[in-house]
Enzyme design. Structure first.
Site, mmCIF file in Angstrom:
data_model
loop_
_atom_site.group_PDB
_atom_site.id
_atom_site.type_symbol
_atom_site.label_atom_id
_atom_site.label_comp_id
_atom_site.label_asym_id
_atom_site.label_seq_id
_atom_site.Cartn_x
_atom_site.Cartn_y
_atom_site.Cartn_z
ATOM 1 N N LYS A 113 94.973 -4.558 27.770
ATOM 2 C CA LYS A 113 95.743 -5.805 27.815
ATOM 3 C C LYS A 113 97.213 -5.572 27.536
ATOM 4 C CE LYS A 113 92.309 -9.258 27.234
ATOM 5 N NZ LYS A 113 91.758 -10.385 26.519
ATOM 6 N N LYS A 127 86.276 -5.176 36.242
ATOM 7 C CA LYS A 127 85.425 -6.320 35.910
ATOM 8 C C LYS A 127 86.070 -7.625 36.386
ATOM 9 C CE LYS A 127 87.113 -7.587 31.462
ATOM 10 N NZ LYS A 127 87.099 -7.966 30.139
ATOM 11 N N LYS A 186 89.433 -13.717 34.214
ATOM 12 C CA LYS A 186 90.196 -14.919 34.561
ATOM 13 C C LYS A 186 91.636 -14.577 34.854
ATOM 14 C CE LYS A 186 88.274 -16.116 30.138
ATOM 15 N NZ LYS A 186 87.638 -17.035 29.253
HETATM 16 P P1 TYM Z 1 86.038 -13.660 26.595
HETATM 17 O O1 TYM Z 1 86.556 -15.042 26.374
HETATM 18 O O2 TYM Z 1 86.901 -12.698 27.335
HETATM 19 O O3 TYM Z 1 84.644 -13.720 27.344
HETATM 20 C C1 TYM Z 1 83.600 -14.541 26.861
HETATM 21 C C2 TYM Z 1 82.258 -13.887 27.123
HETATM 22 O O4 TYM Z 1 82.110 -13.633 28.534
HETATM 23 C C3 TYM Z 1 81.774 -12.274 28.747
HETATM 24 N N1 TYM Z 1 82.380 -11.808 29.996
HETATM 25 C C4 TYM Z 1 81.704 -11.147 30.932
HETATM 26 N N2 TYM Z 1 80.420 -10.759 31.021
HETATM 27 C C5 TYM Z 1 80.026 -10.093 32.130
HETATM 28 N N3 TYM Z 1 80.883 -9.791 33.147
HETATM 29 C C6 TYM Z 1 82.184 -10.162 33.112
HETATM 30 N N4 TYM Z 1 83.000 -9.877 34.118
HETATM 31 C C7 TYM Z 1 82.650 -10.866 31.969
HETATM 32 N N5 TYM Z 1 83.849 -11.384 31.601
HETATM 33 C C8 TYM Z 1 83.664 -11.949 30.389
HETATM 34 C C9 TYM Z 1 82.372 -11.530 27.555
HETATM 35 O O5 TYM Z 1 81.744 -10.286 27.345
HETATM 36 C C10 TYM Z 1 82.132 -12.511 26.439
HETATM 37 O O6 TYM Z 1 80.814 -12.375 25.938
HETATM 38 N N6 TYM Z 1 86.628 -11.413 22.161
HETATM 39 C C11 TYM Z 1 85.786 -12.318 22.930
HETATM 40 C C12 TYM Z 1 85.632 -13.675 22.311
HETATM 41 C C13 TYM Z 1 85.172 -13.688 20.897
HETATM 42 C C14 TYM Z 1 83.856 -13.423 20.442
HETATM 43 C C15 TYM Z 1 83.907 -13.583 19.025
HETATM 44 C C16 TYM Z 1 82.659 -13.070 21.072
HETATM 45 C C17 TYM Z 1 85.929 -13.960 19.817
HETATM 46 N N7 TYM Z 1 85.180 -13.922 18.695
HETATM 47 C C18 TYM Z 1 82.764 -13.377 18.244
HETATM 48 C C19 TYM Z 1 81.528 -12.874 20.290
HETATM 49 C C20 TYM Z 1 81.589 -13.023 18.899
HETATM 50 C C21 TYM Z 1 86.399 -12.495 24.305
HETATM 51 O O7 TYM Z 1 87.576 -12.312 24.499
HETATM 52 O O8 TYM Z 1 85.556 -13.019 25.222
#
Ligand code: TYM
Length: 339
Positions: A118, A201, A204
């Site tokens: 990032k 991957k 967004k």
């Molecule tokens: P974030 O907001 O980027 O994504 C949310 C969830 O979606 C999953 N995800 C995907 N899974 C499969 N293929 C993809 N292309 C894909 N893109 C996104 C992510 O793996 C995630 O599960 N750091 C985290 C948010 C967070 C969190 C937490 C998660 C903050 N605190 C505590 C679990 C527990 C994040 O940025 O997810």
């Protein structure tokens, strides 16, 4: 030190930046809906404090938070069964996050691949929050003594860091207070790939909207995006082994499997040797069948933002009743005076 027994509890979160895409749904939300049927408490959070680690226009952030909450409810997260709230309404996340900033080591943070991706070449200009983000994520999880965290593959390293933080805290303070949380990464769509480049991957924030399926896309847009999805010219193989080294084909088969609750092998058994002219329209129809009801329901919920706000406020209230005693005990363990 023996591990104390913790009540099984699930926590997961999603950032309200840039709307929901198919990877969020298949890799996370859809699996959370399935987990609700299990015998444990489920806590799902719209992590707005994580979103601001990169610039968010204040005009859009609150609505983006509502939209992600609406997407979760529309997909089947039931606020009566699961705790559903947005992170910034529970101050204990930030408070425990600070304590974990003092537990996590710089060497650990320097290994986080997502920060490197990032921040890119401009790491000097990245926010301190973006760097410390995985430590706040550990706080999100451990504030509830969560034992299981269902996430996509890209979050695995952050959950491993959460385990390192819990272990170091327990060790340094001579307690058995935080659980060693398990990441739950399973199913055919733990890493949904970009539709234009099967080695990246889906996210967004990619450059072109054609790379991803947004949860708000209409039927025509979904069909167009799958039709234009990049693939190699060969048809689908006769057996699932034939998908090895074919990342784009593998991705479309994985998406089909996840949407239809089957496996890639079953999808190949259904379409052995099919050409893209057959498979892509079938995939588009399936995606529209599964996603249109969700986007329709999201739009309906978004028409009443006050109701979403009420749901999140109630969820935050429930979250605080779990979090506050755990934070109070943490302060006591650390020796922070509360007079
Ligand atoms: P974030 O907001 O980027 O994504 C949310 C969830 O979606 C999953 N995800 C995907 N899974 C499969 N293929 C993809 N292309 C894909 N893109 C996104 C992510 O793996 C995630 O599960 N750091 C985290 C948010 C967070 C969190 C937490 C998660 C903050 N605190 C505590 C679990 C527990 C994040 O940025 O997810």
């Amino acid at each position: 030190m023996s591990q104390a027994t913790f009540t099984p509890r699930v926590f997961s979160g999603i950032k309200p930046s840039g709307g929901l895409q198919l990877g969020n749904y298949l890799g996370a939300i859809k699996r959370w809906v399935d987990m609700q049927a299990g015998d444990y408490e489920n806590i799902y959070c719209v992590v707005d404090m994580h979103a601001i680690t990169v610039w968010q226009d204040p005009k859009d952030l609150a609505n983006g938070t509502r939209e992600v909450a609406a997407g979760m409810i529309a997909a089947g997260i039931d606020p009566a069964k699961s705790v559903l709230f947005n992170q910034s309404q529970v101050a204990a996340h930030a408070e425990l996050g600070w304590i974990f900033n003092c537990v996590a080591r710089l060497g650990w943070m320097n290994r986080m691949t997502q920060f490197k991706d990032k921040a890119g070449k401009n790491a000097e200009k990245a926010s301190l929050g973006l760097y410390a983000y995985p430590s706040l994520m550990a706080a999100d999880i451990l504030l509830y003594h969560a034992t299981h965290v269902p996430v996509g593959e890209d979050q695995k390293q952050h959950v491993e860091l959460t385990r390192d933080i819990a272990n170091k805290f327990n060790h340094d303070y001579g307690v058995d207070f935080f659980p060693i949380t398990e990441p739950v990464i399973d199913g055919p769509a733990t890493r949904v790939m970009n539709l234009r480049d099967g080695t990246k991957k889906m996210s967004k924030s990619g450059d072109s909207d054609m790379e991803r399926i947004n949860m708000t896309d209409d039927a025509d847009t979904i069909a167009k995006k799958f039709k234009k999805a990049r693939t190699d010219p060969a048809p689908l193989p006769e057996t699932v082994e034939g998908l090895a080294d074919r990342p784009e084909a593998r991705n479309l088969v994985d998406i089909y499997a996840a949407l239809s609750d089957t496996t890639p092998a079953e999808v190949i058994a259904q379409y052995p040797g099919a050409g893209w002219g057959t498979f892509k329209p079938a995939l588009a129809d399936l995606a529209v069948e599964k996603l249109a009801p969700i986007s329709g329901e999201m739009a309906r919920l978004m028409a009443d933002p006050a109701e979403i706000d009420r749901t999140l406020a109630q969820g935050a209230e429930k979250a605080r009743t779990i979090a506050e005693p755990i934070l109070a005990q943490t302060y006591e363990i650390v020796g922070l005076l509360r007079s």
